[in-house]
Design an enzyme around this catalytic site. Structure first.
Site, mmCIF file in Angstrom:
data_model
loop_
_atom_site.group_PDB
_atom_site.id
_atom_site.type_symbol
_atom_site.label_atom_id
_atom_site.label_comp_id
_atom_site.label_asym_id
_atom_site.label_seq_id
_atom_site.Cartn_x
_atom_site.Cartn_y
_atom_site.Cartn_z
ATOM 1 N N GLU A 147 0.774 -1.098 0.365
ATOM 2 C CA GLU A 147 0.116 0.005 0.096
ATOM 3 C C GLU A 147 0.861 1.171 0.130
ATOM 4 O O GLU A 147 0.657 2.460 -0.314
ATOM 5 C CB GLU A 147 -1.162 0.240 1.517
ATOM 6 C CG GLU A 147 -1.563 -0.836 1.120
ATOM 7 C CD GLU A 147 -3.442 -0.787 0.460
ATOM 8 O OE1 GLU A 147 -3.273 0.143 -0.349
ATOM 9 O OE2 GLU A 147 -3.661 -1.904 -0.082
ATOM 10 N N ASP A 294 -4.393 -9.545 -8.850
ATOM 11 C CA ASP A 294 -4.916 -8.597 -9.990
ATOM 12 C C ASP A 294 -3.685 -8.039 -9.901
ATOM 13 O O ASP A 294 -3.364 -8.115 -11.066
ATOM 14 C CB ASP A 294 -5.765 -7.779 -8.848
ATOM 15 C CG ASP A 294 -5.622 -7.233 -7.779
ATOM 16 O OD1 ASP A 294 -4.973 -7.105 -7.167
ATOM 17 O OD2 ASP A 294 -6.315 -6.692 -7.087
ATOM 18 N N GLU A 388 -18.722 -6.395 -2.255
ATOM 19 C CA GLU A 388 -17.444 -6.362 -2.537
ATOM 20 C C GLU A 388 -17.088 -8.111 -2.774
ATOM 21 O O GLU A 388 -16.123 -8.151 -3.596
ATOM 22 C CB GLU A 388 -17.163 -6.710 -1.063
ATOM 23 C CG GLU A 388 -15.199 -6.682 -0.347
ATOM 24 C CD GLU A 388 -14.738 -5.148 -0.720
ATOM 25 O OE1 GLU A 388 -13.653 -5.349 -0.163
ATOM 26 O OE2 GLU A 388 -14.847 -4.396 -1.963
ATOM 27 N N GLU A 406 -12.146 0.324 -9.061
ATOM 28 C CA GLU A 406 -12.287 -0.728 -10.875
ATOM 29 C C GLU A 406 -12.742 -0.494 -11.474
ATOM 30 O O GLU A 406 -12.385 -0.182 -13.247
ATOM 31 C CB GLU A 406 -11.444 -1.543 -10.076
ATOM 32 C CG GLU A 406 -10.349 -2.291 -9.389
ATOM 33 C CD GLU A 406 -10.230 -1.599 -8.056
ATOM 34 O OE1 GLU A 406 -9.233 -0.955 -6.642
ATOM 35 O OE2 GLU A 406 -11.640 -2.017 -7.397
#
Length: 934
Positions: A147, A294, A388, A406
C-alpha cells in the site's frame, strides 16, 4: 489500474529491434484507435451533456477533497460521518485495513496528480507545498509495503511527473526543484529493508522508522505475502530508479518478479494467491484475477509498456493464455486450483476483478472485456454498487462497498477503445449512484451494506486518487486536459508515470536469458499493435450484440420466440429436455444430458452438489437454451423448497431535519407484527413510552398515539410490549437494548420472537436496535425534540429536499453548498442487525454476543451461501423458458448471510462519548478470503 489510451490509428507491426521508446509509446497509443469505429448502438451524448457531467465530477471531487482538507488534514484519511480525520492509533484498530495509514497525510499525497488531471493547478501547487512542509516519512509505525508503494511512493512520483511538466509549461511550479522526487527516494530507501529475504520477495510490512526485525520494529516475523503484494512494485521502483539514477530500486523489484515467475505452476502457468517469502512454497494454491493476484498481471504488461523489456510481455502472454483457458468462463472469472485448473476453487467473485476488462483493453482482447464489464454492470444495476463479493448468480456474498474505482477504470478504457457512447451512460449511472447513496455532508461514505444502504465511516484515499480521475477523463475531451494524457501510463493506483522513462537511465538487461518461456500461438499480439479491423468488425452494433444477451440475466422480461419453436418440435415427436424436477444426480443418463447442455457438476466439501452452466460448452445453441432453462428451473425449485425460516434485516432511517435520510440504522426484525417486506414502509415521529419498558399499560397514550413508540428491552416478552404500545395507538415500535454499550459490531444478527401464543393480533411493525444504535435516536430527540423515522425493509431514497440542497445548481455554488452541509449534526453510528437471545449469528464470521439478553428470541440457523442445489452460471441469455429470475435472485439476496451494515453519523464539533469506529466486518471478510479453500 490500466493504461491511458489514445493516439494515431494502429494495426502496424513494431519491429522487434525497434527503439524501446517506440515500443512503449506504440503500446500505449493503441487504445483509442477505434474511437470512431462504433458510431451506433447507443445514442450519442452531446458535448454539452458531457461537459455537464464533467463539471459534476469536479464538484464531487471538491466536496470530497475540500472536506478532507477542512476536517481531516493532516490525518491520513477522512471519516466522513463523524467529520474528523482518521489517525493511526487514535481510532480503534481495523486490523490490516489500517496498514495503509502511516501518519503521512495519505489522502493528500494520493490526490496530487488528480488535482492536475482535473485542471486544479493552483490547488496542486498549494498541495505540494503542504506535503513538503508537513509530511514526515520517519514515523514509528508499521505499514504495508504494497500500500505504501502504490499510494505514497506512487503518489509522490505522479506528483513529481506532473510538477516538472507544469514547470516546463512556464506558468506554475517555477519554484519546484525535484523536492517530491527527493521525498520519494527517501521513502524508497525506507522500503528496501523489506527485501532482505533469501527469495527476494519483500516482507509484507515494514516499520518506517526502524525497518525490519529490530525489537522496536514490531514486524519482520511474517512468512507469507500475497502475489500482488510482491509483484506490484516494478513500475514505481523502476520509475524511481530512472528518475534518480539509483538502480537498486529497479533491481530489487525485478528480482521479486523473477522469483514469482520461476515459482509459477509449470503445467498450468498460473500463480497462487499467497506465497511463503522464504521458501517460495505456495500457501494458498487457488488462482484468479481478483484480490491477492490482480495487479501482478497488470504490472507485467505495464512493465513492458513503460520499460520496453520484452520478457515482461512474454510472461504476461503466458499467464494470459492460462487465464483465458482456465479462469475465464465468459462472462465470469472464477478462481481455480493451480494444480487442477479445471476445478473451480470458489463459486463467487470479488469486486477487485473489475479492473480486468480494462487490462484486456490494453492487451487488445476486447470481446471478453465487453462481456465481463457488462456482467459487472448488471450486478451494479441490481445492487447500486458492486458488492465486495458476489455469487455467480449475482447474489450478495459480502455486502460492503468501500467506493472502489476498478469498475469506473474499466469503463473509461472500454470507452477509449470503442468510442461507444454506451459507456458514457454507464459512467453517468456511477455518478448518480455516488451522489444518491454515498454522498454525506462531510464527503462520501463507503457502503456498509449495499442491500440496506447503510454507511461506514470511511473514505479511502484511492477514492480521490482514482475514481474522480477516471470519471473526469471519461467525459473530458482532449482540449479539456492541460497536458497530453497519452504520454503517461497509469499505475494500479492511477498515478501517472511518463513514457519517456523507457529511455532514461537504462541499466538493466533487455532480456531475461535465464528463464524459459512457453511458446504460445499469440501472433496477433506479439510485437504488434492490435489491428482495429480485427478487433472491431465493421459492424456499428458489434459491442451491443455482445452486451445484449447478458442483460436478460437480471431483466424481468425475456424473449419468447425460440420457446414457440421448441414447443412445436416437442409436439412433432422430439424428446423434451430434462426438467429440474426430474433430475437425479445419480442417474448417468441425466449427467450425460447435463454435459450436452453445458452444465457441469461441482461436488462441494460439505457433500452437496453444485451445478454450473457455461453455454459456450453446450453441444448446440438449442442445447445451451435447454441448459439455461434447466438452471432457471433449478433455482426456482430450490427457492420453493427453502421456506424462509429467517427474516432479512430491516432499516430504521432518520428522515427529519437535519438527517434527511442520510442516517440508516440496520435493525433486527420480529417474527410477529406487520411484515415490512410485504407491506408499505411505516413512517412517523418517534416518542418514548411510559413506562419505558412497555411491560404494562402505557400512562402516556396521548404521546405515542399515531407515532412510533420507543421501548426498552427487558422485563417482559417482546410481544407483550408490542400489544401495549399498539393498544395506546402507536403505529410501530422500536425496542432498544437495555444492555448499555451493546453494539452491532460485537453481537450477531437476531430477530425478536413471539411469546409462544397466537400473535396475529399484533398488526404494527416492530424492530430492534442495540444500545449504541438506539442512542442515536434518543440523542436526536434530546437535541431536536421531533424526530421522524422510516421503518422499512431497506433504506429508501433520500428526501428530495435534501437532494435539492445537496446538488448545487452550478460549480460556483459548490463552496457555499459545502458550508451549508457542514452545519449538519454529526455523531457516529455503528449499525448492524441482530437477532436473538440464543446468540446465533447470520454472519459468515461468528462474533461474540453479550449474555445479558433477557427477552425471549428465536434462534436462526446460519444460512448457507450455496443453499441452492444449482447456481445460475449461464453466460448467454438464450430465448428459453424464462422464469422471473430477477425476483428469484432478489429473494435469495435478501436471505443471504452477510456482514451486517454499520453506519456512522458524526458530530462536527463534539462527538458523543459513545462513538465506536472499529469496523471489523471488512477485516474479517478479507481474512475469510485468505482462508477460503474448497
Amino acid at each position: 489500474m490500466s493504461e491511458a489510451g489514445g493516439g494515431p490509428g494502429c494495426g502496424f507491426p513494431v519491429p522487434q529491434r525497434a527503439p524501446w521508446s517506440l515500443v512503449a509509446a506504440t503500446a500505449a497509443l493503441c487504445l483509442v484507435s477505434a474511437t470512431s469505429v462504433w458510431t451506433a448502438g447507443a445514442a450519442p451524448m452531446s458535448r454539452e451533456e458531457k461537459q455537464k457531467l464533467g463539471n459534476q465530477v469536479l464538484e464531487m471531487f471538491d466536496h470530497a477533497y475540500g472536506n478532507y482538507m477542512e476536517h481531516a488534514y493532516p490525518a491520513d484519511e477522512l471519516m466522513p460521518l463523524t467529520c474528523r480525520g482518521r489517525v493511526r492509533g487514535q481510532e480503534p484498530s481495523r486490523g490490516d485495513v489500517d496498514d495503509a495509514l502511516g501518519k503521512f497525510s495519505l489522502t493528500l499525497i494520493d490526490s496530487l496528480d488528480t488535482l492536475v488531471v482535473l485542471n486544479k493547478t493552483k490547488e496542486f501547487e498549494d498541495a505540494v507545498r503542504k506535503v513538503l512542509r508537513d509530511v514526515n516519512l520517519d514515523n514509528d509505525v508499521v505499514v504495508s509495503v504494497f500500500e505504501t508503494n502504490i499510494r505514497v511512493l506512487g503518489g509522490l512520483l505522479g506528483g513529481h511527473s506532473l510538477a516538472i511538466m507544469l514547470k516546463e509549461k512556464g506558468e506554475y511550479m517555477q519554484w519546484y526543484n525535484d523536492e517530491l522526487l527527493q521525498m520519494a527516494k527517501q521513502l524508497g530507501y525506507k522500503l528496501l529493508p523489506a527485501f532482505n529475504t533469501t527469495s527476494g520477495l519483500p516482507y509484507p510490512r515494514i516499520n518506517l522508522k526502524f525497518g525490519i526485525r529490530k525489537p522496536e520494529a514490531r514486524t519482520g516475523t511474517e512468512t507469507d505475502t500475497c502475489t500482488a503484494c510482491a509483484g506490484t512494485l516494478i513500475l514505481e521502483f523502476a520509475a524511481l530508479s530512472r528518475f534518480t539514477g539509483a538502480t537498486i530500486f529497479e533491481e530489487y523489484a525485478r528480482k521479486a518478479l523473477d522469483f514469482l515467475w520461476e515459482k509459477r505452476q509449470r503445467s498450468s502457468n498460473l500463480v497462487g494467491v499467497t506465497i511463503n517469502i522464504h521458501t517460495g512454497d505456495w500457501v494458498r494454491k487457488d488462482s484468479g484475477v481478483g484480490a491477492g493476484i490482480d495487479s501482478y498481471y497488470e504490472y507485467l504488461l505495464k512493465a513492458y509498456v513503460l520499460l520496453g523489456d520484452d520478457s515482461f510481455l512474454e510472461r504476461f502472454n503466458t499467464h494470459y493464455d492460462a487465464i483465458m483457458r482456465y479462469i475465464s468462463q465468459p462472462p465470469l472469472l472464477l478462481d481455480v486450483h493451480i494444480h487442477k485448473p479445471m476445478l473451480n476453487a470458489r463459486t463467487w467473485m470479488d469486486a477487485l476483478l473489475a479492473f480486468f476488462p480494462g487490462l484486456q483493453v490494453l492487451k487488445g482482447d476486447i470481446r471478453p472485456a465487453i462481456e465481463t464489464h457488462e456482467m459487472l454492470y448488471q450486478v451494479i444495476k441490481k445492487h447500486n454498487f458492486l458488492p465486495e463479493a458476489f455469487t455467480t448468480d449475482f447474489r450478495v456474498h459480502w455486502a460492503q462497498h468501500p467506493l472502489r474505482p476498478e469498475f469506473a477504470e474499466s469503463t473509461y478504457f472500454l470507452y477509449k477503445a470503442t468510442g461507444d457512447p454506451y459507456y458514457l451512460e454507464v459512467g453517468k449511472t456511477l455518478i448518480e449512484n455516488l451522489n444518491k447513496y454515498a454522498r454525506v455532508p462531510c464527503g462520501f461514505a463507503a457502503m456498509k451494506d449495499v442491500r440496506t444502504g447503510s454507511h461506514e465511516d470511511r473514505m479511502d484515499s484511492f477514492f480521490l486518487a482514482e475514481m474522480f480521475k477516471y470519471l473526469y477523463l471519461l467525459f473530458a475531451d482532449k482540449e479539456d486536459i492541460i497536458f497530453d494524457i497519452e504520454d503517461y501510463i497509469f499505475t494500479t493506483e492511477a498515478h501517472l508515470l511518463p513514457l519517456w522513462l523507457s529511455t532514461t537511465n537504462q541499466s538493466m538487461s533487455k532480456k531475461n536469458t535465464t528463464s524459459e518461456y512457453t511458446e504460445l500461438d499469440d501472433s496477433n499480439f506479439d510485437w504488434t499493435c492490435p489491428n482495429t479491423q480485427i478487433l472491431f468488425p465493421n459492424d456499428p452494433l458489434y459491442a451491443q450484440s455482445i452486451r445484449e444477451p447478458l442483460k436478460n440475466v437480471v431483466d424481468k422480461s425475456c424473449p419468447r420466440g425460440i420457446i414457440r419453436v421448441r414447443e412445436e418440435s416437442f409436439r412433432s415427436g422430439a424428446k423434451p429436455p430434462l426438467r429440474a424436477r426430474d433430475f437425479m444426480a445419480t442417474n448417468p443418463e441425466h449427467l450425460e444430458i447435463l454435459k450436452k447442455m453445458g452444465v457441469s457438476l461441482i461436488h462441494l466439501k460439505d457433500g452437496r452438489v453444485q451445478l454450473v452452466q457455461h453455454a459456450i460448452q453446450a453441444a448446440s445453441s438449442i442445447d445451451a437454451e435447454d441448459g439455461l432453462r434447466f438452471m432457471q428451473e433449478m433455482i426456482e425449485l430450490s427457492s420453493q423448497q427453502q421456506k424462509e425460516q429467517q427474516l432479512p434485516p430491516r432499516a430504521v432511517q432518520i428522515v427529519s431535519h437535519p438527517f434527511f435520510g442520510r442516517v440508516v440504522l440496520t435493525a433486527g426484525p420480529a417474527q410477529f407484527g406487520l411484515d415490512l417486506s410485504k407491506h408499505k414502509e411505516t413512517r412517523g415521529f418517534v416518542a418514548s413510552s411510559k413506562p419505558y419498558n412497555g411491560c404494562s399499560e402505557l400512562t402516556n397514550p396521548e404521546a405515542v398515539m399515531g407515532k412510533i413508540a420507543l421501548i426498552q428491552r427487558g422485563q417482559c416478552m417482546f410481544a407483550e410490549k408490542a400489544r401495549n404500545i399498539q393498544n395506546a395507538g402507536a403505529i410501530g415500535g422500536i425496542v432498544i437494548d437495555d444492555n448499555e454499550g451493546s453494539s452491532s459490531d460485537t453481537a450477531p444478527l437476531f430477530q425478536m420472537a413471539g411469546d409462544g401464543k397466537d400473535t396475529d393480533d399484533i398488526k404494527i411493525p416492530m424492530l430492534f436496535l442495540f444500545s449504541k444504535e438506539g442512542s442515536i435516536i434518543l440523542d436526536a430527540i434530546r437535541e431536536y425534540e421531533e424526530v421522524e423515522v422510516l421503518l422499512s425493509d431497506k433504506a429508501k431514497d433520500r428526501d428530495p429536499e435534501m437532494e435539492n440542497e445537496e446538488q448545487p445548481s452550478s460549480e460556483n455554488d459548490s463552496q457555499n453548498q459545502s458550508a451549508e452541509q457542514m452545519t449538519s449534526i454529526s455523531q457516529e453510528i455503528d449499525l448492524i442487525d441482530q437477532e436473538s437471545l440464543e446468540e446465533t449469528s447470520l454472519n459468515s464470521h461468528p462474533e461474540s454476543l453479550s449474555p445479558a439478553d433477557t427477552d425471549n428470541a428465536a434462534s436462526v440457523s446460519p444460512s448457507e451461501q450455496n443453499s441452492n442445489p444449482a447456481e445460475n452460471h449461464e453466460t448467454t441469455s438464450l430465448d428459453g423458458e424464462c422464469t422471473d429470475l430477477d425476483n428469484q435472485l432478489q429473494e435469495q439476496s435478501e436471505t443471504e448471510e452477510d456482514s451486517s451494515p454499520n453506519v456512522s453519523w458524526g458530530k462536527k464539533v463534539q462527538p458523543i462519548d459513545s462513538i465506536l469506529a472499529d469496523w471489523n466486518e471488512d477485516i474479517e471478510a478479507f481474512e475469510m478470503m485468505e482462508k477460503d479453500e474448497l
